[in-house]
Design a protein around this motif. Sequence first.
Motif, short mmCIF file in Angstrom:
data_model
loop_
_atom_site.label_atom_id
_atom_site.label_comp_id
_atom_site.label_asym_id
_atom_site.label_seq_id
_atom_site.Cartn_x
_atom_site.Cartn_y
_atom_site.Cartn_z
N ILE A 69 58.16 21.13 41.88
CA ILE A 69 57.08 21.52 42.80
C ILE A 69 55.83 21.94 42.03
O ILE A 69 54.71 21.50 42.33
CB ILE A 69 57.56 22.66 43.72
CG1 ILE A 69 58.58 22.13 44.74
CG2 ILE A 69 56.38 23.31 44.44
CD1 ILE A 69 59.19 23.20 45.63
N GLU A 70 56.02 22.76 41.02
CA GLU A 70 54.88 23.30 40.29
C GLU A 70 54.21 22.29 39.37
O GLU A 70 52.99 22.32 39.17
CB GLU A 70 55.34 24.52 39.48
CG GLU A 70 55.75 25.70 40.35
CD GLU A 70 56.58 26.73 39.60
OE1 GLU A 70 56.77 26.55 38.37
OE2 GLU A 70 57.03 27.71 40.23
N GLU A 71 55.01 21.36 38.84
CA GLU A 71 54.46 20.43 37.85
C GLU A 71 54.05 19.08 38.44
O GLU A 71 53.14 18.44 37.91
CB GLU A 71 55.50 20.19 36.74
CG GLU A 71 55.86 21.42 35.93
CD GLU A 71 54.68 21.95 35.13
OE1 GLU A 71 53.89 21.13 34.63
OE2 GLU A 71 54.56 23.19 35.01
N SER A 72 54.68 18.65 39.50
CA SER A 72 54.50 17.25 39.91
C SER A 72 54.30 17.03 41.40
O SER A 72 54.29 15.89 41.85
CB SER A 72 55.72 16.43 39.46
OG SER A 72 56.00 16.60 38.09
N ALA A 73 54.15 18.10 42.18
CA ALA A 73 54.06 17.94 43.63
C ALA A 73 52.68 18.29 44.15
O ALA A 73 51.96 19.10 43.58
CB ALA A 73 55.12 18.81 44.32
N TYR A 74 52.34 17.65 45.26
CA TYR A 74 51.07 17.89 45.94
C TYR A 74 51.33 18.80 47.14
O TYR A 74 52.18 18.50 47.98
CB TYR A 74 50.46 16.56 46.41
CG TYR A 74 49.18 16.71 47.18
CD1 TYR A 74 47.96 16.91 46.52
CD2 TYR A 74 49.19 16.65 48.57
CE1 TYR A 74 46.79 17.05 47.23
CE2 TYR A 74 48.01 16.79 49.29
CZ TYR A 74 46.82 16.99 48.61
OH TYR A 74 45.65 17.13 49.32
N HIS A 75 50.58 19.91 47.21
CA HIS A 75 50.75 20.87 48.29
C HIS A 75 49.95 20.40 49.50
O HIS A 75 48.73 20.30 49.44
CB HIS A 75 50.29 22.25 47.84
CG HIS A 75 50.64 23.34 48.80
ND1 HIS A 75 50.23 24.65 48.61
CD2 HIS A 75 51.37 23.34 49.95
CE1 HIS A 75 50.70 25.38 49.61
NE2 HIS A 75 51.38 24.61 50.43
N VAL A 76 50.64 20.10 50.60
CA VAL A 76 49.98 19.68 51.83
C VAL A 76 49.53 20.93 52.58
O VAL A 76 50.35 21.74 53.01
CB VAL A 76 50.93 18.84 52.72
CG1 VAL A 76 50.21 18.41 54.00
CG2 VAL A 76 51.44 17.63 51.96
N LEU A 77 48.22 21.09 52.76
CA LEU A 77 47.66 22.28 53.39
C LEU A 77 47.41 22.03 54.88
O LEU A 77 47.03 20.93 55.28
CB LEU A 77 46.37 22.68 52.70
CG LEU A 77 46.49 23.02 51.21
CD1 LEU A 77 45.12 23.27 50.60
CD2 LEU A 77 47.40 24.24 51.03
N PRO A 78 47.60 23.05 55.71
CA PRO A 78 47.47 22.87 57.17
C PRO A 78 46.09 22.35 57.58
O PRO A 78 45.99 21.43 58.39
CB PRO A 78 47.72 24.28 57.72
CG PRO A 78 48.51 24.97 56.67
CD PRO A 78 48.06 24.40 55.36
N GLU A 79 45.03 22.95 57.04
CA GLU A 79 43.69 22.55 57.46
C GLU A 79 43.38 21.11 57.05
O GLU A 79 42.71 20.36 57.78
CB GLU A 79 42.65 23.51 56.89
CG GLU A 79 42.63 23.66 55.38
CD GLU A 79 43.61 24.70 54.84
OE1 GLU A 79 43.49 25.05 53.65
OE2 GLU A 79 44.49 25.14 55.62
N GLU A 80 43.87 20.71 55.89
CA GLU A 80 43.64 19.34 55.43
C GLU A 80 44.38 18.35 56.33
O GLU A 80 43.83 17.32 56.73
CB GLU A 80 44.10 19.19 53.98
CG GLU A 80 43.97 17.76 53.46
CD GLU A 80 44.72 17.53 52.16
OE1 GLU A 80 44.55 16.45 51.58
OE2 GLU A 80 45.49 18.41 51.76
#
Length: 401
Positions: A358-369
């Motif tokens: 998660i920390e090195e290779s994942a994209y965080h999907v944000l609610p507003e986006e």
Amino acid sequence: MTPFISGNQIQLLRNGIEYFPALEAAIEHASHEIYLQTYIYEPDNIGLRIGEALKRAAQRGVTVNVLLDGFGCKNLPSGFVNDLEKAGVKIMFYRPKISPWTLKKSRLRRMHRKVAIIDGKVGFVGGINIIDDYNVPDNTPPRIDYAVRVEGKLLPAILISAHKLWRRISFTHLQANNLLQSYHLKTAQSEPLTPVNLQEKAVPPHKKHNVNAAFVLRDNVLNRRSIENAYLTAIAQAQTEIIIANAYFVPGRRFRKALLAAAKRGVNVKLLLQGRLEYFLMLATHAFYADFLKHSIEIYEYRKGYMHSKVAVIDSQWATVGSSNIDPFSLLLAREANVIVKDKHFATELRTDIMHSIEESAYHVLPEEWSSRHLFKRFLSWLAYGLVRVFVGLIGYSKEQ
């Protein structure tokens, strides 16, 4: 209720780089019998290497039973299969008829398990097919996946399951009589093959032996919802954290409600999902993003390469590793196998590995986006979800097993 058994040694295996050397070493030490079940068997570098180990085992008199899925192995060359059989390896295919024109409801009921058990002394369960981690499209980084190596009191359950399924498919293939006659016969000895050099070293197992674990199956007879119910029970009991890393994530209504209820009572829920789409129906995963994000469930997409994981950790105490995705095909149709572990050390080890991804290779999907930028993707996701529901409606309630 999930039947946990104490007195086990469970070793986490990360990706093929740890799994295949451990599997090969166990095959090389086999003296009596081997059962291997896999959805995909690819005759690449890894497949050839495991194949040579299986042939050597058969040639020294070990009974080697390999069960392959008819769809997952539809492109496996007949020459490769014949070569194994000539060496004494017994091979059968689960539901080999895969033509889309047959219109049979059972076509998508697949054997998706990845299980191996050797001499009843060591077993392997997980999500890793017999395929090289680097055998991926577009020269992407190697896929992420997990398995466990099992020793201890859980092994009889794994062996019984493998033996029952082999006998069932033998009967289906009209091979039962031949199987019973040849089961205790040793194959003829032939010239030994040159051992394949290992590029990796098998990881030594942990010394802890008293681990509580359960072997949980999903089939179309007695265990229709066993894996799903094990998840739901653990989620309902979660107090602080739920982390799920799953490649094909299209949860049903009960599963979604359980996650939302956990989030509402203050449990930190994290989902690590596949960010690279392999086929259109994977868009169905996005259908629930808005509702999850609205209720503070964190969503991360692994986009660096292909994530094939089917694992979860809850409260750093409960963990599962196996073949079952959280989608209708795995939870309602396919034959699956998971190991569930109740052990703080094991759960913490798996959690650390997932969090690293998660920390090195994942994209965080944000609610507003998600709410402002992905209108067309949201439309396609509901279309894909509708198609999934149609497929399940057509084949999910067949009486065929």
